[in-house]
Design a protein around this motif. Structure first.
Motif, PDB file in Angstrom:
ATOM      1  N   CYS A   1       5.749 -13.524 -37.167  1.00 51.75           N
ATOM      2  CA  CYS A   1       6.792 -14.545 -37.370  1.00 51.75           C
ATOM      3  C   CYS A   1       7.479 -14.359 -38.722  1.00 51.75           C
TER       4      CYS A   1
ATOM      5  N   ARG B   1      14.164 -19.692 -31.776  1.00 54.86           N
ATOM      6  CA  ARG B   1      13.967 -18.261 -32.086  1.00 54.86           C
ATOM      7  C   ARG B   1      14.744 -17.376 -31.120  1.00 54.86           C
ATOM      8  N   TYR B   2      15.035 -17.915 -29.931  1.00 53.80           N
ATOM      9  CA  TYR B   2      15.796 -17.119 -28.962  1.00 53.80           C
ATOM     10  C   TYR B   2      17.257 -17.003 -29.424  1.00 53.80           C
TER      11      TYR B   2
ATOM     12  N   THR C   1      17.362 -14.729 -32.341  1.00 48.90           N
ATOM     13  CA  THR C   1      17.216 -13.314 -31.968  1.00 48.90           C
ATOM     14  C   THR C   1      18.556 -12.768 -31.488  1.00 48.90           C
ATOM     15  N   VAL C   2      19.203 -13.533 -30.606  1.00 52.41           N
ATOM     16  CA  VAL C   2      20.505 -13.088 -30.073  1.00 52.41           C
ATOM     17  C   VAL C   2      21.498 -12.911 -31.225  1.00 52.41           C
TER      18      VAL C   2
ATOM     19  N   VAL D   1      20.649  -9.894 -33.411  1.00 53.56           N
ATOM     20  CA  VAL D   1      20.951  -8.634 -32.727  1.00 53.56           C
ATOM     21  C   VAL D   1      22.466  -8.379 -32.740  1.00 53.56           C
ATOM     22  N   MET D   2      23.228  -9.448 -32.523  1.00 54.27           N
ATOM     23  CA  MET D   2      24.700  -9.298 -32.548  1.00 54.27           C
ATOM     24  C   MET D   2      25.171  -8.829 -33.923  1.00 54.27           C
TER      25      MET D   2
ATOM     26  N   PHE E   1      24.111  -5.271 -34.541  1.00 54.68           N
ATOM     27  CA  PHE E   1      24.953  -4.346 -33.768  1.00 54.68           C
ATOM     28  C   PHE E   1      26.272  -4.097 -34.510  1.00 54.68           C
TER      29      PHE E   1
ATOM     30  N   VAL F   1      29.787  -0.767 -37.832  1.00 57.90           N
ATOM     31  CA  VAL F   1      30.682  -0.625 -38.980  1.00 57.90           C
ATOM     32  C   VAL F   1      30.203   0.507 -39.891  1.00 57.90           C
TER      33      VAL F   1
ATOM     34  N   LEU G   1      15.421  -9.875 -24.582  1.00 57.66           N
ATOM     35  CA  LEU G   1      16.607 -10.654 -24.951  1.00 57.66           C
ATOM     36  C   LEU G   1      17.504  -9.828 -25.877  1.00 57.66           C
TER      37      LEU G   1
ATOM     38  N   LEU H   1      26.914  -7.264 -25.260  1.00 59.21           N
ATOM     39  CA  LEU H   1      27.874  -7.145 -26.369  1.00 59.21           C
ATOM     40  C   LEU H   1      28.731  -5.890 -26.208  1.00 59.21           C
TER      41      LEU H   1
END
Lengths: 465, 397
Positions: A161, A432-433, A436-437, A440-441, A444, A449, B39, B47
């Motif tokens: 965590c 946390r979900y 996480t999303v 990750v975005m 990415f 970049v 996820l 994306l």
């Protein structure tokens, strides 16, 4: 890689000596990347050694005179090494030498010297702890300014965590630095170049306002992003750094702003400059009616020091004056309204949304204007003033005030709305979900970049027949 | 059985078994060890998909190669006679490509030269053709209008240039160009044409047809992925925005390898070879042109980074954006060919690089105007072209 190695090595044992040794190796390795010339570290090392000696002296003899002597000596040494303009008469070391992180080391050393006086032996760190505390590579370049007792505090061991949260923090920081701050920096450069190149008055006004408005945004994302990264990295190697930012542009006055922006610096100055100075003034001038004005004077001195601490040139004196005047006017305004209307009326006014929005815009505007001292030298500042003229400057300030009031109000509303989103009674944004999303975005985007900016620039697109 | 067992445990007051979480999980439910990575993966896929769809909606593109025919043995392309098609690159407008009876991108008929008309045969590759530029905005069409206005006499441009032609192909087209009985042969190039358009084997065998080459195969999954990523519209749009930053673009371009060495003097060995090969080809073309009594001109347009560097106050060490045009002028002069360097006109603009598409790299319609003005000024100011007397004939159109 080096950071990963340090994280891994720190995790091998929880023994204090092992952790301190690994941290020292990491700190020295980091410093070694700054210069390959051992001689270039001499002034830096001398300052550190002097600081250590001052702590030893201070902890052994409780004397106000000695303390004052040590503090003044260290301050002069710091200013001399940083080549402050007012010490030019003394002559400076002509060859290049390392000063990286010296401004932050100065604060840490001062804090240890002052506290050693009151705490005696308990406030005297061992040499290993002293070096790790002052040279902590995660906080060397740009802070945060951590207290020694917080630095030595035992933090919970790393688990999935905690590691996840640290990684999330690093990703957010990278996104702020590599994407948002990079875009803002590019826009700022463009606006500054266009301001000086264009001839039409509306264009000059537009580019001048944009240049002034964008720089604080760039600096905030760059600096707070860097803080996010170092806080995340520090957590992975078993350190807990203090927070340095707390949504500063949501502040509705300048005093609040400095409680949210570069918090560790303002807290340090509050504890070691503002409070002792105010106490001294109130002791000497025993007139309670003058207390608010004495507080204003203490604010003025503290924020002037914050300004000149940022750099050795006269532009930073101007910056210090901007900050000091801003905070003093803010304090005087509060004092006057409290006296005129009373606490209840003043609180009612301060709670009105439109008033808060206007104050938020005004706080940002003042800060943005003071920031000109950061990105323009005296010649550039003169050129900009000439390009805009007095009417242009007044119109630009009004434009900046109006736009920042609207934009910051919208940002506040969005932030509040995001906080209200719930799923099964739990705020969605802290799940946390969701995080996480989100991470990750951002990750990415960062990777994209970085890869693009480090890829060859496009050449003619040509398909071989 | 389960109920019985459960009941027995209740009766005997035995607490249900507790599954202990390992400490390293830090209170995270075990299922999250699978849920969170999945996820993350789903987010990445979504994306990437959304970015690509969004980019395709924001910046549509249309392939337009059906009108072009390539003569692989001679190395040049032509349009199909009377063929019309529409194309679009993500960064540019929709462009109609129409070709005349000879397959040239010109509105003038390519038959015998009409009386009282001056004809220019324009040779080159995509830049000369006016790739990604609407016909009226191509420098060829603009030259036609400007010179007709200035000379008070019809001037037509037969645009033989076509996407996909290399400089050996241009060399082979010289005969076709001279057969049109032009009053001027204009060869339009960009540095890229020198970089890619002079394969050593083809230059060596220039008097013979080019042997066919095997098709490139992308069997490796990494290469296939790289090809797919290169074709990504989202990537194109991202590159467009990122490299709109002039400083970043220049810095990144100069690190792109040997192909950028035309911006550095002295030239690298590959560029010396290219310039030597070009010298050879241009010399032989000039001989043919002279034999036919037709003057020849060489037009050079800058590439995007070069255009940006032409207006830079401080150049990076070793960088000289004018080096190539100086060398080409020497080559052209030595063969009696008029050199037209449109870079000088670009250098007078504030941000000339903005006239050239960031990712695609071809000059846009506004650049066509700058280039056409440079060409017309050079032609009317040069004594050896038929347009020399036109400078007094009237204002520029």
């Amino acid at each position: 890689m080096a950071i990963a190695a340090a994280c891994g090595a720190c995790g091998l044992s929880r023994h204090r000596l092992w952790r301190d040794s690994v941290l020292l190796a990491a700190n020295l390795a980091y410093l070694a990347t700054v210069s390959s010339e051992p001689a270039a570290f001499m002034p830096f090392a001398t300052f550190l050694a002097t600081g250590y000696g001052a702590i030893q002296l201070s902890s052994r003899r409780a004397s106000g005179t000695l303390l004052a002597f040590l503090l003044i000596g260290l301050t002069i040494g710091f200013c001399w090494l940083k080549k402050y303009w007012f010490l030019a008469g003394l002559g400076f070391i002509p060859s290049p030498y390392v000063t990286i992180g010296l401004s932050y080391i100065f604060f840490r050393v001062m804090h240890l010297v002052i506290d050693a006086q009151s705490r005696g032996k308990a406030g005297r760190p061992g040499i290993l702890s002293y070096l790790n505390y002052t040279l902590n590579f995660t906080a060397l370049v740009a802070g945060p300014i951590q207290r020694y007792e917080d630095f030595t505090k035992v933090v919970p061991p790393l688990d999935l965590c905690i590691a996840g949260r640290a990684a999330e923090r690093i990703v957010i920081g990278l996104f702020k630095v590599l994407v948002v701050a990079a875009i803002a920096s590019s826009l700022h450069h463009q606006a500054t170049a266009d301001l000086l190149a264009r001839h039409g008055w509306p264009e000059r006004l537009r580019f001048g306002t944009a240049a002034v408005a964008i720089y604080p945004i760039y600096l905030y994302f760059n600096f707070s992003g860097y803080m996010d990264i170092v806080i995340g990295v520090a957590r992975l190697i078993g350190l807990e750094l203090p927070e340095n930012f707390n949504r500063p542009f949501s502040s509705v006055n300048f005093i609040e702003f400095w409680g949210r922006y570069h918090m560790t610096l303002s807290n340090w100055l509050r504890d070691y400059v503002y409070t002792p100075l105010l106490r001294l003034l109130m002791t000497r001038i025993a007139k309670p009616a003058l207390d608010p004005f004495l507080a204003t004077l203490a604010f003025f001195v503290t924020f002037f020091l914050i300004g000149i601490w940022h750099g050795p040139t006269t532009m930073f004196v101007a910056y210090g004056i901007f900050l000091a005047v801003g905070i003093s006017l803010n304090k005087l305004y509060q004092t006057a309204l409290l006296k005129l209307w009373g606490r209840k009326e003043y609180r009612a006014l301060a709670g009105r949304p439109a008033y808060r929005a206007g104050c938020r815009g005004l706080t940002f505007t003042w800060y943005a204007i003071s920031m000109v001292c950061f990105w323009a030298n005296a010649r550039q500042a003169t050129l900009i003033v000439d390009a805009l003229g007095p009417v242009g400057i007044a119109a630009g300030i009004l434009l900046l005030l109006a736009v920042s009031t609207i934009v910051l109000s919208l940002a506040e509303s969005l932030h509040a709305a995001a906080g209200r989103l719930r799923w099964n009674g739990t705020p969605i944004m802290v799940s946390r979900y969701t995080r996480t999303v989100w991470a990750v975005m951002l990750g990415f985007l960062c990777v994209s970049v970085v890869m693009l900016t480090h890829s060859p620039a496009p050449d003619i697109v040509y398909k071989t027949f | 059985m389960r109920d019985e067992a459960g009941g027995l445990r209740d009766r005997l007051q035995i607490p249900p078994p507790v599954r202990r979480q390992p400490a390293w999980l830090g209170g995270l439910p075990r299922r999250d060890l699978y849920v969170l990575p999945l996820l993350a993966l789903a987010t990445l896929v979504l994306l990437a998909g959304i970015s690509e769809i969004g980019a395709r909606i924001y910046a549509p593109a249309q392939e337009h190669m059906s009108c072009l025919v390539t003569d692989r043995t001679l190395g040049f392309s032509h349009g199909r006679p009377h063929c019309v098609e529409t194309g679009k690159i993500p960064e540019g407008p929709e462009v109609v490509y129409s070709y005349n009876a000879c397959g040239y991108r010109s509105t003038a008929p390519c038959g015998p030269k009409p009386p009282n008309t001056w004809r220019i045969a324009l040779l080159g590759a995509s830049f000369g053709e006016g790739y990604v530029v609407p016909y009226e905005q191509t420098f060829g069409a603009r030259i036609e209008r400007l010179l007709s206005n200035r000379c008070g006499r019809k001037v037509e441009v037969q645009n033989l240039a076509a996407y996909g032609t290399n400089l050996v192909g241009v060399y082979h087209e010289m005969g076709e160009a001279l057969a049109l009985k032009p009053d001027l042969v204009l060869i339009a190039i960009m540095p890229f044409d020198l970089e890619e358009g002079l394969p050593p084997d083809q230059v060596k065998m220039r008097l013979h047809p080019i042997p066919p080459r095997a098709e490139e195969m992308h069997r490796s999954p990494i290469l296939a992925f790289a090809k797919m990523a290169k074709a990504s519209r989202a990537l194109t749009i991202a590159r467009h925005f990122i490299f709109s930053d002039r400083d970043l673009y220049i810095k990144s371009y100069l690190m792109s390898g040997e192909n950028t060495d035309f911006l550095r003097f002295p030239f690298s060995k590959p560029w010396q070879r290219r310039l030597s090969d070009f010298d050879l080809l241009l010399g032989e073309m000039a001989t043919k042109s002279r034999a036919a009594g037709v003057p020849m001109a060489l037009l050079l347009a800058p590439q995007r980074a070069q255009a940006a560097l032409l207006t830079s106050k401080e150049l990076p060490p070793g960088v000289d954006p004018r080096a190539l045009s100086r060398r080409l002028r020497q080559i052209a002069d030595s063969h009696g060919v008029q050199m037209i360097d449109s870079g000088q006109s670009f250098a007078r603009l504030a941000h000339p690089e903005t006239l050239i598409y960031t990712v695609d790299g071809h000059p846009g319609g506004k650049a066509g105007r700058v280039i056409a003005d440079a060409v017309v000024d050079a032609l009317v100011g040069h004594s050896r072209t038929p347009f020399a007397g036109c400078r007094l004939a009237g204002p520029a159109g």
